[in-house]
Scaffold this motif. Structure first.
Motif, short mmCIF file in Angstrom:
data_model
loop_
_atom_site.label_atom_id
_atom_site.label_comp_id
_atom_site.label_asym_id
_atom_site.label_seq_id
_atom_site.Cartn_x
_atom_site.Cartn_y
_atom_site.Cartn_z
N THR A 2 35.61 10.16 -16.42
CA THR A 2 35.00 9.04 -15.71
C THR A 2 33.67 9.47 -15.13
O THR A 2 33.61 10.37 -14.32
CB THR A 2 35.90 8.53 -14.58
OG1 THR A 2 35.99 9.52 -13.59
CG2 THR A 2 37.25 8.14 -15.07
N HIS A 4 31.50 7.02 -13.85
CA HIS A 4 31.04 6.04 -12.88
C HIS A 4 32.10 5.59 -11.89
O HIS A 4 31.84 4.70 -11.10
CB HIS A 4 30.46 4.83 -13.60
CG HIS A 4 29.28 5.20 -14.44
ND1 HIS A 4 29.28 5.11 -15.80
CD2 HIS A 4 28.08 5.71 -14.10
CE1 HIS A 4 28.12 5.53 -16.27
NE2 HIS A 4 27.38 5.91 -15.26
N THR A 6 36.35 4.66 -10.66
CA THR A 6 37.61 4.05 -11.06
C THR A 6 37.65 2.60 -10.61
O THR A 6 37.35 2.28 -9.46
CB THR A 6 38.79 4.81 -10.41
OG1 THR A 6 38.71 6.18 -10.83
CG2 THR A 6 40.12 4.24 -10.83
N LEU A 24 34.33 -2.16 -19.25
CA LEU A 24 34.29 -1.04 -18.29
C LEU A 24 34.35 0.30 -19.00
O LEU A 24 33.67 1.26 -18.61
CB LEU A 24 35.43 -1.17 -17.28
CG LEU A 24 35.31 -2.33 -16.29
CD1 LEU A 24 36.60 -2.50 -15.51
CD2 LEU A 24 34.13 -2.15 -15.36
N TYR A 29 33.84 3.86 -17.09
CA TYR A 29 34.66 3.73 -15.89
C TYR A 29 36.09 4.05 -16.27
O TYR A 29 36.54 3.75 -17.38
CB TYR A 29 34.61 2.29 -15.35
CG TYR A 29 33.31 1.94 -14.69
CD1 TYR A 29 33.07 2.27 -13.36
CD2 TYR A 29 32.32 1.26 -15.39
CE1 TYR A 29 31.87 1.93 -12.75
CE2 TYR A 29 31.13 0.92 -14.79
CZ TYR A 29 30.91 1.25 -13.48
OH TYR A 29 29.73 0.92 -12.87
N GLU A 119 28.10 -2.77 -11.02
CA GLU A 119 27.30 -1.72 -10.39
C GLU A 119 26.80 -2.15 -9.01
O GLU A 119 26.74 -1.34 -8.09
CB GLU A 119 26.12 -1.33 -11.29
CG GLU A 119 26.56 -0.60 -12.53
CD GLU A 119 25.44 -0.45 -13.56
OE1 GLU A 119 24.27 -0.74 -13.23
OE2 GLU A 119 25.75 -0.06 -14.69
#
Length: 162
Positions: A2, A4, A6, A24, A29, A119
């Motif tokens: 990951t 970016h 969870t 995602l 993510y 984001e």
């Protein structure tokens, strides 16, 4: 794995879950999934995600009640929760905010802007100056929109369902 963060997705519609998971995952993510509010609350407590996408219309307990429960938990109250609903009625956004949601997304999901919206809720501005199309060629394609209400689907001249 990951890059970016969870995201917990609480969504009872399989097609919507697949679409959100796919978007995602494209942006790296980690996606946690729940198909009902009680499971969503349990997963949130166990994993403390960076963001929760909460469907409003869930079986048994609705997403607004689940949001209230999560926001009452001292360990989770800072986790942003974004309400997601397909039957957006006037005043639904106010109900979502009153329940403790930090944002509101209506279905069908705009696939071209979805990750940018996510984001914003996470407060991240990665790869400044680069559009999603520049980062990922998948975004240069025609949008694919999924909605679980067959009565509301209408086609445009381009064949895209709305």
């Amino acid at each position: 794995m990951t890059e970016h963060g969870t995201v917990l997705v609480v969504e009872d519609n399989e097609l919507n879950m697949k679409l959100i998971r796919g978007l995602l995952s494209l942006d790296k993510y980690q996606v946690l999934e729940a198909t009902d509010a009680e499971t969503g609350i349990q997963i949130a407590r166990e994993h403390k995600p960076d963001l929760i996408l909460m469907d409003i219309q869930l079986p048994d307990m609705d997403g607004l009640k689940a949001t209230q429960i999560i926001k009452e938990d001292p360990l989770l109250k800072a986790v942003p929760i974004v309400a997601v609903t397909s039957h957006a009625m006037q005043g639904d956004d106010k109900k979502a905010f009153d329940a403790g949601c930090d944002g509101y997304i209506s279905k069908p999901i705009d696939t071209r802007n979805f990750l940018t919206t996510i984001e914003q809720y996470l407060g991240k501005n990665k790869d400044k100056g680069q559009s999603l199309g520049e980062k990922n060629p998948m975004y240069n394609r025609e949008p694919f929109i999924v909605d679980d209400d067959p009565d509301e689907n209408q086609t445009t001249d381009s064949g895209i369902l709305f």
